[in-house]
Design an enzyme around this catalytic site. Sequence first.
Site, PDB file in Angstrom:
ATOM      1  N   HIS A  98       0.814  -1.219   0.000  1.00  0.00           N
ATOM      2  CA  HIS A  98       0.000   0.000   0.000  1.00  0.00           C
ATOM      3  C   HIS A  98       0.846   1.267   0.000  1.00  0.00           C
ATOM      4  O   HIS A  98       0.322   2.355  -0.228  1.00  0.00           O
ATOM      5  CB  HIS A  98      -0.940  -0.004   1.204  1.00  0.00           C
ATOM      6  CG  HIS A  98      -2.016  -1.039   1.095  1.00  0.00           C
ATOM      7  ND1 HIS A  98      -3.292  -0.752   0.691  1.00  0.00           N
ATOM      8  CD2 HIS A  98      -1.984  -2.379   1.289  1.00  0.00           C
ATOM      9  CE1 HIS A  98      -4.016  -1.860   0.663  1.00  0.00           C
ATOM     10  NE2 HIS A  98      -3.246  -2.867   1.024  1.00  0.00           N
ATOM     11  N   ASP A 110       4.051   9.743  -1.494  1.00  0.00           N
ATOM     12  CA  ASP A 110       2.864   9.030  -1.024  1.00  0.00           C
ATOM     13  C   ASP A 110       2.579   7.858  -1.950  1.00  0.00           C
ATOM     14  O   ASP A 110       2.709   7.994  -3.170  1.00  0.00           O
ATOM     15  CB  ASP A 110       1.659   9.990  -1.036  1.00  0.00           C
ATOM     16  CG  ASP A 110       0.690   9.716   0.093  1.00  0.00           C
ATOM     17  OD1 ASP A 110       0.638   8.557   0.560  1.00  0.00           O
ATOM     18  OD2 ASP A 110      -0.025  10.642   0.507  1.00  0.00           O
TER      19      ASP A 110
HETATM   20  P1  ADP Z   1      -2.735   7.543   4.463  1.00  0.00           P
HETATM   21  O1  ADP Z   1      -3.192   6.145   4.165  1.00  0.00           O
HETATM   22  O2  ADP Z   1      -1.249   7.750   4.336  1.00  0.00           O
HETATM   23  O3  ADP Z   1      -3.241   8.088   5.761  1.00  0.00           O
HETATM   24  P2  ADP Z   1      -4.601   8.362   2.330  1.00  0.00           P
HETATM   25  O4  ADP Z   1      -4.891   9.764   1.835  1.00  0.00           O
HETATM   26  O5  ADP Z   1      -4.348   7.375   1.263  1.00  0.00           O
HETATM   27  O6  ADP Z   1      -3.371   8.493   3.341  1.00  0.00           O
HETATM   28  O7  ADP Z   1      -5.827   7.807   3.173  1.00  0.00           O
HETATM   29  C1  ADP Z   1      -6.273   8.489   4.284  1.00  0.00           C
HETATM   30  C2  ADP Z   1      -7.718   8.105   4.613  1.00  0.00           C
HETATM   31  O8  ADP Z   1      -7.975   8.562   5.925  1.00  0.00           O
HETATM   32  C3  ADP Z   1      -8.727   8.778   3.692  1.00  0.00           C
HETATM   33  O9  ADP Z   1      -9.791   7.889   3.404  1.00  0.00           O
HETATM   34  C4  ADP Z   1      -9.199   9.989   4.491  1.00  0.00           C
HETATM   35  O10 ADP Z   1     -10.573  10.309   4.293  1.00  0.00           O
HETATM   36  C5  ADP Z   1      -8.959   9.571   5.918  1.00  0.00           C
HETATM   37  N1  ADP Z   1      -8.464  10.757   6.653  1.00  0.00           N
HETATM   38  C6  ADP Z   1      -7.351  11.445   6.390  1.00  0.00           C
HETATM   39  N2  ADP Z   1      -7.242  12.508   7.221  1.00  0.00           N
HETATM   40  C7  ADP Z   1      -8.316  12.468   8.016  1.00  0.00           C
HETATM   41  C8  ADP Z   1      -8.799  13.310   9.047  1.00  0.00           C
HETATM   42  N3  ADP Z   1      -8.139  14.413   9.396  1.00  0.00           N
HETATM   43  N4  ADP Z   1      -9.928  12.950   9.679  1.00  0.00           N
HETATM   44  C9  ADP Z   1     -10.590  11.847   9.296  1.00  0.00           C
HETATM   45  N5  ADP Z   1     -10.212  11.032   8.301  1.00  0.00           N
HETATM   46  C10 ADP Z   1      -9.090  11.346   7.659  1.00  0.00           C
END
Ligand code: ADP
Length: 467
Positions: A156, A364
């Site tokens: 991932h 990322d």
């Molecule tokens: P990572 O897996 O590195 O955290 P991604 O952008 O691929 O980054 O996935 C993050 C997920 O977590 C997304 O589905 C997003 O909606 C959720 N997310 C990210 N930041 C927040 C936040 N501040 N509050 C709630 N959910 C969040």
Amino acid sequence: MTGRLIIASNRTASPGEPKVGGLAVAIWEALSERGGGVWFGWSGETLERETRGVRLFAEDNVDFALADLTEAEYEGYYLGYANRALWPVFHYRVDLAHFDETEFATYEEVNRRFGRLLAQFTRPDDTVWVHDYHFLLMGQEMRTSGWEGPMGFFLHIPFPAPEIFTSLPQHRRIARALCAFDLIGFQTERDRANFERYLVEIDQASSSSDGTISAFGRTLRTKAFPIGIDADEIVNLANSEEGRSAASRLGRIIDQRALVLGVDRMDYSKGLPQRMHAFGRMLDENEHIRGRVSFLQIAPPSREDVDTYQDLRIELDQVTGRINGDHGDLDWVPIRYLARGYPRGMLSGLYRLARVGLVTPLYDGMNLVAKEFVAAQDPEDPGTLVLSEFAGAAEQLQGAIFVNPHDIAATADAIQQGINMPLEERIERWKSMDAAVRAQSIAWWRRAFLDELESLGKPAPDTEVES
Ligand code: ADP
């Protein structure tokens, strides 16, 4: 394929509870669609002393098999090798990596124990799918335990360039273990090509143009499967009561100002301080925008037990305070920074309200926030996406304004461009991005991976089989 699907991931969803988050839903649906299977992983519990077995729960036709970690395992395997060595190196932050042989030994031991446990659940016609950087060694442990059936792995996070990957003292051990899988899925072609280049250049592997690689005495397939989202779910959430009310609450506060929005886990890979500096610079250089824009950054702290994450928190507090102090006015706070998470419904409403989505990670694997932001937009009046060229999502979201997040001046300029972009151009760019998000959805992702895994070893449809 008729057998069961067996999935291993470090964290599983809690049995009996709603499956929250794209990946949890995708795994659950893959298991349910298959008519049954096993979801195996860490229970989320840490115990003072070791327990050897797994706890079993059934929900519908899915069995959950959950194993606990000891506190020492949690420290060495999870906080240690996975998050202090693998995570930084795979995100190109060798400077932040901490290499500790004892932590690696614990990581190896957990992979061995979990691999053996999982092998006990398998039946000959099952298909096994292992997820992510916590379990890089598990395939080999499964093979050692006697599992000979189809087995795939999905990474991932990014796979770094070989010059970076080789900084891990255990790089060869890891690469060899990965080759025990039949299929390795990556987020992007960039990551897949890095892995192939490592095997060919460092380990004298041979490869062919369809992604097949022969290395360490095995032949495996490698392929990019960019993970996606359920776009309709985000549209529904953005239009839900929760989404609308979040947007109207914030809308009242920011008044008529254009909203620039960032939503990220608080992680050094997300480029948060650089993003704040770029926003400050944009204000410096665009007098006409001052007072007419509001930047909201939502960033809940994560992995707070790891020191580098605590340092990031301190830095963000300082940078935000400084920019607000320098640029703010009696009736205007330029940056609103909230160190907490929000429910997906509220986030979706905020995405829709925003004029600019600021997604500028330094590196990322994919970045699902970028895709959620696109899906949530109003087709008649969509916002613009400022996207790091180093996010995996950049391979698909060609309608974004691309930036090198290290280039503060260029990012500042891109934010200004996003704020001022004419409606016609916004619509055109959004349409191409929305089509891309919908074409490679989360359902597409899991089906594409499993179809590929299950087709391996079978003759191609046009191949004549001699009798
Ligand atoms: P990572 O897996 O590195 O955290 P991604 O952008 O691929 O980054 O996935 C993050 C997920 O977590 C997304 O589905 C997003 O909606 C959720 N997310 C990210 N930041 C927040 C936040 N501040 N509050 C709630 N959910 C969040």
